[in-house]
Design a protein around this motif. Structure first.
Motif, short mmCIF file in Angstrom:
data_model
loop_
_atom_site.label_atom_id
_atom_site.label_comp_id
_atom_site.label_asym_id
_atom_site.label_seq_id
_atom_site.Cartn_x
_atom_site.Cartn_y
_atom_site.Cartn_z
N ASN A 219 59.49 28.73 57.03
CA ASN A 219 57.80 29.28 56.51
C ASN A 219 57.83 29.32 55.18
O ASN A 219 58.48 30.16 54.37
N CYS A 220 57.12 28.40 54.18
CA CYS A 220 57.01 28.54 52.33
C CYS A 220 55.91 28.38 52.22
O CYS A 220 54.74 27.89 52.83
N VAL A 221 55.41 29.87 51.17
CA VAL A 221 53.72 30.02 51.45
C VAL A 221 54.17 29.88 49.65
O VAL A 221 54.72 30.23 48.61
N ILE A 222 53.01 28.23 49.98
CA ILE A 222 53.11 27.73 48.31
C ILE A 222 52.10 28.79 47.29
O ILE A 222 50.93 29.34 47.55
N CYS A 223 52.88 29.53 46.04
CA CYS A 223 52.46 30.07 45.41
C CYS A 223 52.33 30.11 43.93
O CYS A 223 53.38 28.83 43.27
N SER A 224 51.87 30.56 43.62
CA SER A 224 52.16 30.19 41.51
C SER A 224 53.56 30.25 40.81
O SER A 224 53.98 30.27 40.33
N LEU A 225 54.34 31.34 42.16
CA LEU A 225 55.72 31.94 41.71
C LEU A 225 57.02 30.47 41.84
O LEU A 225 58.08 30.40 41.63
N ASN A 226 56.37 29.61 42.75
CA ASN A 226 57.27 28.75 43.27
C ASN A 226 56.54 27.03 42.99
O ASN A 226 57.28 26.35 43.78
N LEU A 227 56.28 26.53 42.44
CA LEU A 227 55.96 26.10 41.91
C LEU A 227 56.45 24.70 41.65
O LEU A 227 56.36 23.75 42.29
N ASP A 228 57.96 24.75 41.19
CA ASP A 228 58.34 24.08 40.61
C ASP A 228 59.88 23.57 41.85
O ASP A 228 60.80 23.31 41.40
N LEU B 181 47.68 32.82 43.97
CA LEU B 181 47.26 31.91 43.33
C LEU B 181 47.31 30.81 42.83
O LEU B 181 48.37 30.85 41.65
N ILE B 182 46.76 29.44 42.80
CA ILE B 182 48.00 28.01 42.66
C ILE B 182 46.49 27.72 41.07
O ILE B 182 45.48 27.86 41.37
N PRO B 183 47.04 28.13 39.50
CA PRO B 183 46.47 27.94 38.91
C PRO B 183 45.98 26.77 38.15
O PRO B 183 46.69 26.00 39.62
N GLN B 184 45.28 26.79 37.65
CA GLN B 184 44.14 25.31 37.54
C GLN B 184 45.12 24.12 36.92
O GLN B 184 45.26 23.40 37.59
N ASP B 185 45.92 24.88 35.90
CA ASP B 185 47.75 23.83 35.42
C ASP B 185 48.41 23.76 36.38
O ASP B 185 48.91 22.62 35.86
N GLY B 186 48.24 23.85 37.90
CA GLY B 186 48.57 23.67 38.60
C GLY B 186 48.79 23.16 39.86
O GLY B 186 49.53 22.72 40.76
N ARG B 187 47.83 22.65 40.57
CA ARG B 187 46.96 22.25 41.07
C ARG B 187 47.04 20.76 41.57
O ARG B 187 47.24 20.39 42.86
N LYS B 188 47.34 20.17 40.51
CA LYS B 188 47.36 18.86 40.14
C LYS B 188 48.72 18.77 41.18
O LYS B 188 49.30 17.86 41.93
N LYS B 189 50.03 19.81 40.90
CA LYS B 189 50.77 18.70 41.34
C LYS B 189 51.07 19.58 42.51
O LYS B 189 52.15 18.53 43.49
N GLU C 6 42.74 17.64 50.50
CA GLU C 6 41.25 17.53 49.98
C GLU C 6 40.52 18.83 49.75
O GLU C 6 39.88 18.78 48.14
N MET C 7 40.92 19.63 49.97
CA MET C 7 40.81 21.09 49.74
C MET C 7 40.65 21.71 48.58
O MET C 7 40.20 22.47 47.64
N LEU C 8 42.36 21.51 48.25
CA LEU C 8 42.67 22.09 46.89
C LEU C 8 42.10 20.91 46.03
O LEU C 8 41.53 21.49 44.80
N GLU C 9 41.83 19.71 45.51
CA GLU C 9 42.12 18.59 45.16
C GLU C 9 40.24 18.74 44.52
O GLU C 9 40.19 19.08 43.36
N PHE C 10 39.64 18.82 45.95
CA PHE C 10 38.10 18.77 45.56
C PHE C 10 37.21 19.62 45.92
O PHE C 10 35.97 19.77 45.95
N GLU C 11 37.57 21.02 46.18
CA GLU C 11 37.37 22.07 46.86
C GLU C 11 36.18 21.98 47.85
O GLU C 11 35.01 21.91 47.88
N LYS C 12 35.78 21.27 48.75
CA LYS C 12 36.13 20.49 49.43
C LYS C 12 36.06 21.70 50.78
O LYS C 12 36.73 22.91 51.10
N LYS C 13 35.46 22.23 51.70
CA LYS C 13 34.97 23.17 52.83
C LYS C 13 35.67 22.47 53.81
O LYS C 13 36.57 21.73 53.64
#
Length: 367
Positions: free
Chosen positions: A192-201, A238-246, A273-280
């Motif tokens: 199980n991998c939690v996607i966070c700002s520390l492991n985006l690469d 939390l994923i920073p704004q500049d990391g969201r596209k990745k 969809e939730m992350l890119e467009f902030e959909k519910k």
């Protein structure tokens, strides 16, 4: 992946699909839980930069439910319909009586279909020994067993997230031991991998590592939850704004791998969809359909985002769950507000039963 479309018998599935989509919405109260997340301890031997639950470590041994007390609380009528139990923590394997708990759960719940264990993989010897026992007990009882090991990075990067030295080599030792157990007593092993700002690469490398090791990796978005005492860790989680596209690109890649991920491809598409467009959130949640959380001190929660609604040490779990004030909190605060922003981290049988037609449509017709 755990929870694949391997459900015994079509009629029970269709019955539950009908109930969840047509009958349950008409009811005034939720059904008794079919699923339990059981936090057997808040103690942990890691100091992760994305989770502070270890700060809840008991000051006195008596704060933590004994195995006998735990099983006595679970005899409450609220838990009579349990089919799925997830053992969680903290690190569950720090409890020396974890084998007693697993024995007791299998004996106490004759309708149990799935037992799962979440672990950080440490200490290796104890984790392997307990998984070996659980796999053998479940095999004899005809219960599907699965174990998930937290792997949020590779090598030194994982150690940084885990907050302790030499974490990754020891987790690798655990995984090697678990694969040996798996060979003798088949069970489902995943990471199980939690996607966070520390492991985006490292996300692509983690996926490739899972392929090479023959260990499916489940990816979930990191969350700040007050109950996990990780509000101060938000910058690491939390994923920073500049990391969201990745991250969105990565999730969409997973969503297209339908043969590999099956229903989880649908989940990854929903996450993107939730992350890119902030959909519910539109996906089902097993807690909303029929789940509950029991903490290691007897606290009862409607879900992992819920505040405590009472303590089963002091009052009947059934009375707590169906208390009028608590049900109002569940409907207005959790379902009405929190559910819409909660990213799906699982897709288990209960959720599949609710979403079966949407999942099939996605697998067959989306591109």
């Amino acid at each position: 992946m755990s929870g694949r479309l391997r459900m015994a018998g079509l009629l029970p599935v269709l019955k539950n699909t009908l109930a969840y989509n047509c009958l349950e919405p008409l009811k005034q109260k939720p059904a008794r839980p079919r699923s339990l997340c059981l936090y057997v301890t808040y103690r942990c031997n890691m100091r992760c930069r994305i989770c502070g639950i270890w700060r809840k470590e008991p000051l006195q041994p008596s704060e933590e439910l004994t195995s006998e007390e735990l099983l006595r609380l679970l005899a409450d009528p609220l838990f009579a319909n349990l089919e799925f139990i997830n053992i969680n923590g903290g690190e569950p394997n720090l409890r020396t009586d974890l084998p007693d708990i697993m024995h007791g759960l299998i004996r106490q719940f004759p309708s149990l279909k799935r037992l799962s264990l979440n672990t950080n993989g440490l200490p290796p010897d104890r984790v392997v020994k307990n998984v070996d026992l659980a796999s053998r007990l479940c095999e004899l009882a005809g219960i599907h067993f699965s174990a998930s090991v937290s792997v949020h990075g590779l090598g030194a990067e994982f150690d940084k997230i885990a907050g302790i030295e030499d974490a990754f080599p020891r987790v690798k030792t655990t995984l090697a031991g678990l694969k040996e157990v798996q060979r003798l007593h088949p069970f489902f092993l995943s990471a199980n991998c939690v996607i966070c700002s520390l492991n985006l690469d490292q996300l692509d490398a983690l996926r490739a590592w899972g392929h090479a090791e023959g260990i499916p990796v489940n990816f979930a978005l990191g969350e700040v939850r007050p109950r996990f005492l990780n509000e101060a860790m938000a910058a690491d989680i939390l994923i920073p704004q500049d990391g969201r596209k990745k991250v969105v690109r990565f999730l969409r890649t997973l969503a297209l791998a339908k043969k590999e991920y099956l229903q989880h491809a649908f989940r990854y598409a929903s996450l993107a969809e939730m992350l890119e467009f902030e959909k519910k959130r539109t996906m089902a949640c097993h807690y909303a359909l029929g789940g509950v959380v029991l903490g290691s001190r007897g606290e009862l929660f409607y879900c992992k985002n819920s505040l405590s609604i009472g303590n089963a040490r002091k009052n009947s779990a059934l009375d707590i769950y169906y208390d009028t004030h608590n049900l109002k909190f569940r409907q207005e605060e959790i379902i009405g507000k929190t559910c819409g922003t909660c990213p799906p981290y699982s897709f288990n049988q209960i959720e599949i039963e609710k979403e079966i037609f949407r999942v099939l449509a996605y697998l067959l017709f989306s591109s």
